[in-house]
Design a protein around this motif. Structure first.
Motif, PDB file in Angstrom:
ATOM      1  N   ILE A 364       0.839  -1.201   0.000  1.00 39.84           N
ATOM      2  CA  ILE A 364       0.000   0.000   0.000  1.00 39.84           C
ATOM      3  C   ILE A 364       0.872   1.248   0.000  1.00 39.84           C
ATOM      4  CG2 ILE A 364      -1.773   1.255   1.281  1.00 39.84           C
ATOM      5  CD1 ILE A 364      -2.766  -1.428   2.331  1.00 39.84           C
ATOM      6  N   HIS A 365       2.004   1.170   0.688  1.00 37.82           N
ATOM      7  CA  HIS A 365       2.965   2.275   0.637  1.00 37.82           C
ATOM      8  C   HIS A 365       3.408   2.530  -0.807  1.00 37.82           C
ATOM      9  CE1 HIS A 365       7.096   3.975   2.136  1.00 37.82           C
ATOM     10  NE2 HIS A 365       6.378   4.870   1.478  1.00 37.82           N
ATOM     11  N   GLY A 366       3.713   1.465  -1.523  1.00 37.21           N
ATOM     12  CA  GLY A 366       4.097   1.610  -2.926  1.00 37.21           C
ATOM     13  C   GLY A 366       2.969   2.179  -3.778  1.00 37.21           C
ATOM     14  N   LEU A 367       1.717   1.765  -3.472  1.00 31.47           N
ATOM     15  CA  LEU A 367       0.573   2.309  -4.202  1.00 31.47           C
ATOM     16  C   LEU A 367       0.436   3.804  -3.942  1.00 31.47           C
ATOM     17  CD1 LEU A 367      -2.003   1.912  -5.908  1.00 31.47           C
ATOM     18  CD2 LEU A 367      -3.214   1.348  -3.785  1.00 31.47           C
ATOM     19  N   GLY A 368       0.678   4.213  -2.696  1.00 30.75           N
ATOM     20  CA  GLY A 368       0.623   5.633  -2.374  1.00 30.75           C
ATOM     21  C   GLY A 368       1.658   6.432  -3.139  1.00 30.75           C
ATOM     22  N   ILE A 369       2.858   5.855  -3.304  1.00 33.52           N
ATOM     23  CA  ILE A 369       3.898   6.526  -4.091  1.00 33.52           C
ATOM     24  C   ILE A 369       3.468   6.638  -5.545  1.00 33.52           C
ATOM     25  CG2 ILE A 369       6.278   6.337  -4.911  1.00 33.52           C
ATOM     26  CD1 ILE A 369       6.956   4.950  -2.274  1.00 33.52           C
ATOM     27  N   LYS A 370       2.875   5.575  -6.073  1.00 30.76           N
ATOM     28  CA  LYS A 370       2.433   5.567  -7.470  1.00 30.76           C
ATOM     29  C   LYS A 370       1.347   6.608  -7.714  1.00 30.76           C
ATOM     30  CE  LYS A 370       0.521   2.446 -10.989  1.00 30.76           C
ATOM     31  NZ  LYS A 370       0.038   1.051 -11.241  1.00 30.76           N
ATOM     32  N   LEU A 371       0.445   6.779  -6.739  1.00 31.52           N
ATOM     33  CA  LEU A 371      -0.648   7.735  -6.885  1.00 31.52           C
ATOM     34  C   LEU A 371      -0.256   9.144  -6.461  1.00 31.52           C
ATOM     35  CD1 LEU A 371      -3.602   5.569  -5.486  1.00 31.52           C
ATOM     36  CD2 LEU A 371      -3.081   6.051  -7.885  1.00 31.52           C
ATOM     37  N   GLN A 373       0.382  10.089  -3.399  1.00 34.62           N
ATOM     38  CA  GLN A 373      -0.242  10.401  -2.122  1.00 34.62           C
ATOM     39  C   GLN A 373       0.722  10.282  -0.947  1.00 34.62           C
ATOM     40  OE1 GLN A 373      -3.249  11.485  -1.713  1.00 34.62           O
ATOM     41  NE2 GLN A 373      -4.464  10.873  -3.482  1.00 34.62           N
ATOM     42  N   ASP A 374       1.933   9.788  -1.194  1.00 35.99           N
ATOM     43  CA  ASP A 374       2.857   9.569  -0.078  1.00 35.99           C
ATOM     44  C   ASP A 374       3.338  10.873   0.534  1.00 35.99           C
ATOM     45  OD1 ASP A 374       4.204   9.965  -2.576  1.00 35.99           O
ATOM     46  OD2 ASP A 374       6.080   9.465  -1.555  1.00 35.99           O
ATOM     47  N   SER A 375       3.232  11.975  -0.212  1.00 36.03           N
ATOM     48  CA  SER A 375       3.648  13.269   0.329  1.00 36.03           C
ATOM     49  C   SER A 375       2.585  13.891   1.221  1.00 36.03           C
ATOM     50  CB  SER A 375       3.982  14.229  -0.815  1.00 36.03           C
ATOM     51  OG  SER A 375       2.860  14.409  -1.666  1.00 36.03           O
ATOM     52  N   ALA A 382       0.808   7.861   8.853  1.00 42.74           N
ATOM     53  CA  ALA A 382       0.242   6.514   8.994  1.00 42.74           C
ATOM     54  C   ALA A 382       1.269   5.452   8.613  1.00 42.74           C
ATOM     55  CB  ALA A 382      -1.011   6.374   8.144  1.00 42.74           C
ATOM     56  N   ILE A 383       2.074   5.723   7.594  1.00 42.39           N
ATOM     57  CA  ILE A 383       3.119   4.774   7.175  1.00 42.39           C
ATOM     58  C   ILE A 383       4.159   4.618   8.280  1.00 42.39           C
ATOM     59  CG2 ILE A 383       4.995   4.419   5.535  1.00 42.39           C
ATOM     60  CD1 ILE A 383       3.237   5.793   3.431  1.00 42.39           C
ATOM     61  N   GLU A 404       8.920  16.015   4.126  1.00 43.03           N
ATOM     62  CA  GLU A 404       9.486  17.360   4.005  1.00 43.03           C
ATOM     63  C   GLU A 404       9.078  18.251   5.175  1.00 43.03           C
ATOM     64  OE1 GLU A 404       8.474  18.980   0.228  1.00 43.03           O
ATOM     65  OE2 GLU A 404       9.586  17.453  -0.917  1.00 43.03           O
ATOM     66  N   ASN A 405       7.799  18.431   5.365  1.00 48.99           N
ATOM     67  CA  ASN A 405       7.310  19.295   6.434  1.00 48.99           C
ATOM     68  C   ASN A 405       6.904  18.433   7.625  1.00 48.99           C
ATOM     69  OD1 ASN A 405       7.585  21.632   4.777  1.00 48.99           O
ATOM     70  ND2 ASN A 405       5.640  21.119   3.777  1.00 48.99           N
TER      71      ASN A 405
END
Length: 700
Positions: A364-371, A373-375, A382-383, A404-405
């Protein structure tokens, strides 16, 4: 100018000439009706309506200037509307500012396009200009300014507007409803209620606005009472009213009232066109714990969007059904139809943290990066929390460093991960990093660190955190959770005096704090004194602190365990067995473990064999119980069964945790356990202890 000429080709020349002559010969002494008819008959007046782009509007604007047609307010108002409809408010405002003496209609046109483009700051500034040049206002203008104050939560400007409305005299229900809504949205619910009570002819919109205000200000009970008042006035709520009532039921867990609202929605057919009611319905059933009803609504929904999907996943996670949440998240149907948003990803990652499924969490972490949303801060936090709860602190720290922030939630997430994994040194290091990064810790940070100190009995660091919380002003009002953590910390560290000082200094005490202090003090007479003080207050006794014989409370399993353990240690094993047989609930493994321990102490081999078998049947995955039964079989001389139990323990991969003692040394907090004396850490620990004893002249 090609656009203008292409339009003029379709207008007859005689009509243009005639209309233009009539238009230009218009005398101020003629009646207003004749003037409007003359202007509207001018073909130039209708040209701005045909413009669909900024370029065409500017061409028409230039053409009107060249032909001297911009000297009339109605033409300028048309230009303002044309620019506003394209979203170019700066050009619309330029046209308005060029007007020498704008009337009320021109002000309303400009205000309208500010409102339609959500330019709320400009509305308030423009209203100040209106107040300067116009002596009178109308309801439309005031309602638009009220809406702007509501959206910006501008309570000061809203109060000034309230004064202007009162000066107008006898405001109608429309303006008063807007005022009540403004005060409610700004958090001034008492003032909103006063304005609401002044409304004589309350309609459904008025009642709904006040109900929404109560619910949004975390006063759901008042919202439900107001809804009952509305029904007593023979008014039925609309779909927005019922949606707010469902939200109120969700907040207080009123399942019965929520089901009644559901019935009203079905009876009136609101779900036919108002599909937005499905979301509060689903949320209400989820927060009330009725997940089967929630899933039925979800499965029978005629629409399938990410809002309902996310709401169902959140409901599963909040009720502790992490596996069901992950099954729904990974369902192929939803993967093909919708994309998860940040809320969906946070809920799915939280489900992975609950279930300990770090592999799926990484996916799911990888999916967030793909979309992309990880930022998002909520997803990133949550991660970090998921990796921390999955014992993968390296990944948690990596994700934290990539943020970052870093806000206070991010810092608390990584510090909590270290504390949960007993890495107290690293947690304190990150705490210092947070302070040096100009991020002030909150009470959650202190509670997390103090709880970690309690788990390892680090009195030194915990006391320092206590001093820091006093210096930082964290122990003021509404800090029961921090005071309870400090109380529990001192109790677990064996410092009842400090625990009592914290307890006496608490401005507010609840059942948790009373139970902690009663269990943490070391003398029985102190406990009796505390129990007496507790009963003098407004706190009712709980089964964790008192017995049924004193206060007629139903004893729980832990009370039976304590009683069986007490009788077994005294040697009254027959009485303990009789108590077990007469228990109104089925005894669990802890009851039999306490009984078997007493049998071992008093060498009652005749009683413990049967109970040992029951113990293993009740809890076959606890290695401590295997060791306990094996020991008493060996003491009886039954070496073969004892050896078989040990072999079974190894085949199952179960391992009893070795008991250890945590010692505060001169440098750090170390753990010493039996069988590890040859290790360097333990040798260093014993040397430090020996050195401290020498300094205190306890040994020579």
């Amino acid at each position: 100018m090609r656009f203008v000429y292409s339009v003029l080709r379709y207008i007859p020349r005689f009509a243009v000439a005639k209309s233009h002559l009539e238009y230009t010969s218009f005398a101020p002494t003629e009646s207003a009706v004749e003037g409007i008819q003359s202007i509207s008959g001018n073909p130039f007046f209708s040209i701005p309506n045909l413009c669909r782009s900024l370029c065409s509007i500017q061409q028409v604007h230039a053409f009107l200037i060249v032909n001297g047609e911009t000297g009339y307010a109605m033409v300028r108002n048309k230009l303002i509307s044309s620019y506003g409809s394209c979203g170019h408010l700066e050009y619309a405002r330029y046209v308005f500012d060029e007007m020498h003496d704008p009337d009320l209609a021109s002000y309303k046109v400009m205000m309208r396009w500010y409102f339609l483009n959500d330019s709320y700051h400009e509305i308030i500034q423009f209203y100040k200009l209106i107040r300067r040049y116009l002596l009178h206002h109308d309801i439309v203008l005031l309602s638009i300014v009220l809406k702007a104050c509501t959206e910006l939560r501008a309570i000061f400007e809203g109060r000034l507007l309230h004064g202007s409305i009162i000066q107008m005299g006898a405001p109608d229900s429309f303006l008063l409803t807007g005022l009540a809504d403004m005060y409610a949205k700004c958090g001034k619910i008492d003032t909103a209620s006063k304005v609401f009570n002044r409304i004589l002819d309350k309609d459904v919109v008025c009642w709904t606005s006040m109900i929404v205000g109560y619910v949004q200000n975390d006063l759901p009970e008042e919202g439900l009472c107001l809804f009952n008042r509305m029904r007593s006035c023979l008014l039925e709520g609309n779909s927005y009213t019922l949606g707010s009532i469902l939200t109120a039921c969700s907040k207080i867990g009123a399942l019965h009232q929520g089901k009644w609202v559901h019935g009203v929605i079905l009876k009136n057919g609101f779900l036919v066109k108002n599909f937005f009611l499905l979301t509060p319905l689903l949320d209400m059933y989820s927060k009330c714990g009725a997940l089967q009803d929630a899933r039925s609504i979800f499965d029978e929904s005629p629409i399938g969007d990410h809002v309902l999907w996310t709401t169902m996943i959140v409901g599963y996670v909040q009720n502790g059904f992490a596996d069901e949440a992950l099954l729904l998240f990974t369902e192929k149907k939803w993967q093909e139809e919708v994309h998860p948003n940040s809320v969906t990803l946070v809920s799915a990652i939280s489900a992975c943290a609950q279930s300990g499924n770090s592999i799926l969490g990484s996916s799911i972490h990888g999916l967030g990066i793909k979309l992309g949303q990880d930022s998002d801060p909520s997803v990133s936090n949550a991660i970090v929390d998921m990796y921390g709860k999955s014992l993968r602190m390296d990944d948690a720290v990596f994700q934290f460093e990539c943020t970052e922030n870093k806000d206070i939630v991010a810092w608390n997430s990584v510090i909590s991960g270290f504390c949960q994994n007993r890495y107290l040194t690293e947690a304190s290091m990150f705490f210092e990093r947070m302070r040096s990064s100009s991020v002030d810790p909150d009470s959650t940070t202190i509670v997390t660190l103090v709880s970690a100190c309690a788990s390892v009995a680090d009195l030194s660091l915990g006391s320092s955190l206590h001093a820091y919380s006093i210096k930082g002003g964290f122990l003021g009002s509404n800090t029961v959770h921090l005071s309870s953590a400090l109380l529990n910390f001192y109790a677990k560290c064996g410092d009842p005096k400090s625990a009592r000082c914290v307890f006496d200094g608490m401005p507010e005490k609840n059942l948790v704090t009373w139970n902690v202090i009663i269990g943490g003090v070391g003398k029985n007479w102190d406990r009796l004194e505390l129990i007496s003080s507790m009963m003098k207050g407004s706190n009712e006794p709980t089964d964790e602190a008192f017995a049924k014989d004193w206060y007629e409370l139903q004893p729980s399993m832990i009370h039976y365990v304590c009683m069986v353990d007490l009788l077994s240690r005294m040697g009254s094993l027959e009485e303990a067995m009789e108590l077990i047989e007469k228990m109104p609930v089925r005894p669990d493994s802890s009851v039999f473990a306490a009984f078997l321990n007493g049998c071992n102490m008093h060498s009652r081999f005749d009683l413990r064999e049967v109970e040992g078998k029951k113990l293993l049947q009740l809890c076959p995955e606890d290695p401590g119980h295997y060791v306990l039964v094996s020991n008493f079989l060996a003491s009886k001389g039954k070496w073969v069964p004892a050896s078989q139990l040990r072999d079974l323990l190894q085949r199952k991969g179960l391992k009893k945790q070795i008991g250890c003692s945590v010692v505060n040394t001169c440098d750090d907090c170390a753990a010493a356990s039996f069988g590890c004396i040859t290790q360097n850490t333990s040798l260093k620990t014993f040397e430090c202890i020996r050195e401290e004893f020498r300094e205190k002249e306890l040994i020579h």
